[in-house]
Enzyme design. Structure first.
Site, mmCIF file in Angstrom:
data_model
loop_
_atom_site.group_PDB
_atom_site.id
_atom_site.type_symbol
_atom_site.label_atom_id
_atom_site.label_comp_id
_atom_site.label_asym_id
_atom_site.label_seq_id
_atom_site.Cartn_x
_atom_site.Cartn_y
_atom_site.Cartn_z
ATOM 1 N N ILE A 249 4.079 0.956 0.718
ATOM 2 C CA ILE A 249 5.279 2.121 2.381
ATOM 3 C C ILE A 249 5.741 3.181 2.387
ATOM 4 C CG2 ILE A 249 7.463 2.074 1.110
ATOM 5 C CD1 ILE A 249 8.748 0.499 3.190
ATOM 6 N N LEU A 250 5.236 3.516 3.846
ATOM 7 C CA LEU A 250 5.512 4.961 3.667
ATOM 8 C C LEU A 250 6.362 5.544 4.881
ATOM 9 C CD1 LEU A 250 4.999 8.315 2.482
ATOM 10 C CD2 LEU A 250 2.191 7.443 4.200
ATOM 11 N N VAL A 251 6.969 6.647 5.192
ATOM 12 C CA VAL A 251 7.571 6.848 5.464
ATOM 13 C C VAL A 251 7.359 8.274 6.200
ATOM 14 C CG1 VAL A 251 9.466 7.692 6.867
ATOM 15 C CG2 VAL A 251 9.669 6.040 5.867
ATOM 16 N N LYS A 258 16.050 9.941 7.386
ATOM 17 C CA LYS A 258 17.044 9.714 8.634
ATOM 18 C C LYS A 258 17.156 8.205 8.681
ATOM 19 C CE LYS A 258 14.583 13.387 10.479
ATOM 20 N NZ LYS A 258 14.283 14.197 11.626
ATOM 21 N N GLY A 259 17.190 7.166 7.565
ATOM 22 C CA GLY A 259 16.620 5.126 7.915
ATOM 23 C C GLY A 259 15.688 4.991 8.654
ATOM 24 N N GLY A 261 12.588 4.269 6.639
ATOM 25 C CA GLY A 261 12.671 3.337 5.538
ATOM 26 C C GLY A 261 13.329 2.043 5.935
ATOM 27 N N SER A 262 14.847 2.308 5.585
ATOM 28 C CA SER A 262 15.649 1.459 5.529
ATOM 29 C C SER A 262 14.934 -0.302 6.651
ATOM 30 C CB SER A 262 16.778 1.693 5.690
ATOM 31 O OG SER A 262 17.363 2.553 4.636
ATOM 32 N N GLU A 283 5.352 -4.510 -5.042
ATOM 33 C CA GLU A 283 4.408 -3.945 -5.962
ATOM 34 C C GLU A 283 5.204 -2.213 -6.572
ATOM 35 O OE1 GLU A 283 -0.252 -3.456 -6.691
ATOM 36 O OE2 GLU A 283 0.486 -4.331 -4.922
#
Length: 462
Positions: A249-251, A258-259, A261-262, A283
């Site tokens: 997972i990458l933002v 700034k939210g 990823g959530s 993982e």
């Protein structure tokens, strides 16, 4: 030592000067982290602009052979620009001079291609053209994808942070048209910004990309830009269910904090629930991601009524007396039926729920200061159980060596412990100060994490 003298007859011809023979100073090299700067830009005007901040990748030294240093250059500077629209890149390399010393001259082009592969453009003018010629790249790539969510998330605490009206999450099977090409351009971002990560296998059809896309108004047609993405793997669970594992997972750095990823993780949770998978696992989550994930799950669990009586019961037991004075401290773990309800309804796996359970208890203790000593005993018990590998789900078989004059390697006893607990003979040796100190440090770290999450979710509920 005999010195050569000049004849007294006359000055004669001037003696020939001898060339000094010496050694050039050793090339100590320069670390890649010190001379490489990386910038994410969304327009040609931003290329070279001093107002664009450089972003911090993972350890760049890992991409250079041996000790992670670059050799043979003096005054080396490498500025890498990444087009966040088309995902092309360009490296501007400058240096004062080169010296072919004992370590040779590092092949910079080859080293950079190991990171950026086919996305790197040799000519700056060609790179600048990509902002116009490839401005529709993302939109074209995701046109065949499935929009699994757009706009706000019901009940989400991140809605106020991300301005979700222009967001959508698109799912693509890795084997579908365009998905492989799109991921190949995302790989450099994975290598640069996801610590310890490797590219996924694009030939495995069980991989799916979840792409968080932002649509920006741009002249005639909106401009599509990737804000972040996650790679999800689907695998079979006997007899007839699927599990999903979040692998990457990458933002993008310019959108972090700034939210987003959530937001992306909450969408994945909604998909897992809607499609009734067995559960969702992660993982090797980083500490930062685990914190975000746990905050989200705590909010979901606090709104999940079926487990509230179990939490109340555990808290009531904990507040009755001094656990620190008792010889046997109860485990204070959730009942199996609560674990199953949470997994089946919220798709939170058992390991994650057990971590959240500790925080739910902490939040329910009021005032926490009054019960902190007993709560610490509970956490110490949990940490010790983690070290010993205890499992609350089922009784455990153990193999214990026994003294014998027969073949030692063939002599043992197998027995089953009660209530899922391992026998008392398997324990941390409390007579060893170093082990007790390690246990104490682990407990302090666990409680620190619990307090951070509790503080975060408490603020979000105000």
């Amino acid at each position: 030592m005999v010195q050569k003298q000049l004849s007294a007859a006359g000055p004669g011809p001037e003696p020939k000067k001898r060339r000094r023979v010496g050694f050039s100073p050793a090339d100590t090299g320069v670390e890649a982290n010190e001379c490489i700067k990386i910038y994410l830009v969304s327009s040609r005007e931003e290329v070279g602009s001093p107002e664009v901040p450089c972003v911090s990748p993972v350890d760049l030294n890992d991409f250079f052979d041996g000790d992670g240093k670059i050799y043979g250059y003096q005054g080396l500077k490498i500025n890498v620009w990444i087009n966040s629209i088309s995902l092309h890149s360009y490296a501007d390399i400058t240096y004062k001079s080169t010296t072919n010393g004992d370590k040779g001259i590092t092949d910079l082009k080859s080293a950079l291609q190991n990171i950026f592969a086919e996305t790197i453009v040799d000519n700056k003018d060609e790179f600048l053209k990509t902002f116009s010629t490839e401005k529709d790249f993302i939109r074209n790539m995701v046109s065949n994808g499935e929009v699994v969510h757009y706009g706000v998330i019901d009940g989400s605490s991140t809605n106020a942070l991300v301005a979700p009206s222009n967001l959508q999450v698109v799912r693509m099977e890795i084997g579908s048209p365009n998905a492989g090409l799109l991921y190949s351009r995302l790989v450099p971002l994975v290598l640069l910004f996801v610590d310890g990560s490797n590219p996924i296998d694009v030939t495995d059809p069980d991989w799916h990309l979840y792409l968080l896309i932002q649509k920006k108004e741009h002249k005639e047609e909106p401009l599509y830009q990737i804000v972040g993405f996650t790679a999800i793997y689907k695998f079979y669970r006997y007899p007839d269910r699927l599990r999903i594992r979040l692998s990457q997972i990458l933002v993008l750095p310019s959108f972090q904090g700034k939210g987003f990823g959530s937001y992306l993780l909450e969408v994945v949770n909604k998909v897992a629930t809607a499609e009734n998978v067995y559960d969702l696992t992660v993982e090797e989550p980083s500490e930062k991601f685990q914190h975000i994930r746990t905050c989200i799950d705590i909010n979901r669990l606090r709104a999940f009524d079926p487990i509230k009586p179990d939490i109340d019961s555990a808290v009531e037991t904990l507040t009755k007396g001094k656990l620190s004075k008792k010889a046997q401290v109860p485990r204070f773990t959730p009942p199996l039926n609560a674990i199953e309800k949470v997994r089946e309804t919220l798709k939170i796996n058992k390991k994650q729920f057990l971590k959240c359970w500790e925080i739910l208890m902490y939040l329910a203790l009021d005032p926490i200061e009054k019960y902190m000593e007993d709560y610490t005993c509970v956490i110490t018990n949990h940490v010790r159980a983690d070290i010993l590998g205890k499992d609350i789900e089922a009784p455990k078989k153990q193999v214990v060596d026994v003294p014998t004059s027969y073949a030692a390697e063939a002599s043992f006893v197998v027995f089953k412990s009660l209530n899922g607990e391992e026998a008392n003979n398997v324990q941390v040796d409390e007579n060893k100060p170093d082990q007790e100190q390690q246990l104490k440090q682990l407990v302090e770290e666990r409680i620190r994490e619990i307090k951070l999450v509790a503080e975060k979710v408490s603020k979000l509920r105000i």
